[in-house]
Motif scaffolding. Structure first.
Motif, PDB file in Angstrom:
ATOM      1  N   PHE A  19       2.380 -32.993 -17.380  1.00 45.10           N
ATOM      2  CA  PHE A  19       2.712 -34.144 -18.257  1.00 45.10           C
ATOM      3  C   PHE A  19       1.421 -34.513 -19.345  1.00 45.10           C
ATOM      4  O   PHE A  19       0.639 -34.782 -18.984  1.00 45.10           O
ATOM      5  CB  PHE A  19       2.838 -35.437 -17.415  1.00 45.10           C
ATOM      6  N   GLU A 164      10.931 -29.520 -17.689  1.00 40.48           N
ATOM      7  CA  GLU A 164       9.502 -29.881 -17.622  1.00 40.48           C
ATOM      8  C   GLU A 164       9.420 -31.068 -16.591  1.00 40.48           C
ATOM      9  O   GLU A 164       8.401 -31.551 -16.358  1.00 40.48           O
ATOM     10  CB  GLU A 164       9.195 -30.483 -19.037  1.00 40.48           C
ATOM     11  N   ARG A 165      10.685 -31.869 -16.371  1.00 36.42           N
ATOM     12  CA  ARG A 165      10.519 -33.122 -15.632  1.00 36.42           C
ATOM     13  C   ARG A 165       9.884 -34.191 -16.429  1.00 36.42           C
ATOM     14  O   ARG A 165       9.097 -34.725 -15.457  1.00 36.42           O
ATOM     15  CB  ARG A 165       9.859 -32.912 -14.153  1.00 36.42           C
ATOM     16  N   THR A 166       9.571 -34.125 -17.664  1.00 33.57           N
ATOM     17  CA  THR A 166       9.087 -35.273 -18.177  1.00 33.57           C
ATOM     18  C   THR A 166      10.212 -35.990 -19.201  1.00 33.57           C
ATOM     19  O   THR A 166      11.293 -35.360 -19.457  1.00 33.57           O
ATOM     20  CB  THR A 166       8.086 -34.716 -19.204  1.00 33.57           C
ATOM     21  N   SER A 185       6.541 -38.846 -16.308  1.00 36.30           N
ATOM     22  CA  SER A 185       6.654 -37.744 -15.678  1.00 36.30           C
ATOM     23  C   SER A 185       7.218 -37.951 -14.102  1.00 36.30           C
ATOM     24  O   SER A 185       6.858 -39.012 -13.703  1.00 36.30           O
ATOM     25  CB  SER A 185       5.464 -37.149 -15.306  1.00 36.30           C
TER      26      SER A 185
END
Length: 229
Positions: A19, A164-166, A185
């Motif tokens: 992140f 990316e999980r952001t 994040s």
């Protein structure tokens, strides 16, 4: 919540599992305020509701309980204008780490943000998911440089990049123009530790207070985090 097409890698799509928060500034208008004063209960609820609906995409198998999440300020009392916090519950399999910085004044005109939302619903193969929620002027005022008028109809627009999980949260204070105010994040609370030693200094801001949790490393000064895939 809605799904959309992928975007190219860049500042809004950092390397997977890392992140990259907004630039950190000190002694700004929010330097003397706590994270929970800037990120209001309504904004926290919107973020957690979004996470509950998308956690299964961001971290397959992750479960989030249907209960209010708590916000823990990680850099309160340090004179930081960027407020870093962790949002979660005792029983959730994931948490949300946020870095909030009030938006500047004088946003430039842009096309109506609703044009890029895509179709309703969350597809299992989605690469980008978005959520939209109406808010009261008082709910978004701490995140804006200018006080929204009392008759305004603000909106919260949350977007997350699945791989990316952001993600980001932006505010439309009522004039149809989005102000990016918060980056986040989504981190898994269980799993292996990051490889190697905890960084002596944060790669994001250079401070020496990086914390090592059970499944990730996290900087409480700027929100930088890293987690194994």
């Amino acid at each position: 919540m809605r799904s959309a097409s992928p975007e190219p890698y860049g500042p809004s799509r950092p390397h997977p599992a890392i992140f990259v928060p907004p630039l950190r500034h000190r002694e700004g208008p929010c330097a003397g305020r706590r994270c929970d004063e800037v990120v209001t209960p309504a904004v926290r609820a919107a973020l957690w509701r979004f996470l509950r609906g998308t956690a299964h995409l961001l971290h397959p198998g992750a479960a989030t309980p249907d209960e209010p999440a708590r916000l823990s300020g990680l850099n309160d009392g340090r004179g930081a204008d960027v407020k870093v916090g962790m949002l979660g519950t005792d029983t959730s399999g994931v948490c949300l780490v946020l870095a909030a910085r009030p938006a500047g004044a004088g946003a430039r005109p842009q096309r109506p943000w609703r044009d890029g939302l895509g179709a309703e619903g969350v597809r299992d193969d989605a690469s980008v998911v978005s959520g939209v929620q109406e808010a009261a002027p008082a709910d978004v005022a701490p995140l804006l440089a200018e006080e929204p008028p009392g008759h305004a109809r603000p909106w919260l627009v949350v977007r997350a990049f699945v791989r990316e999980r952001t993600g980001t949260l932006a505010v439309d204070p009522g004039d149809g123009v989005l102000r990016p105010v918060l980056g986040f994040s989504v981190l898994r609370l269980g799993g292996p530790r990051p490889a190697g030693e905890r960084p002596a200094r944060c790669p994001g801001c250079g401070e020496g207070r990086v914390r090592r949790y059970a499944a990730f490393d996290l900087c409480p000064d700027c929100g930088w985090s890293v987690q194994p895939e």
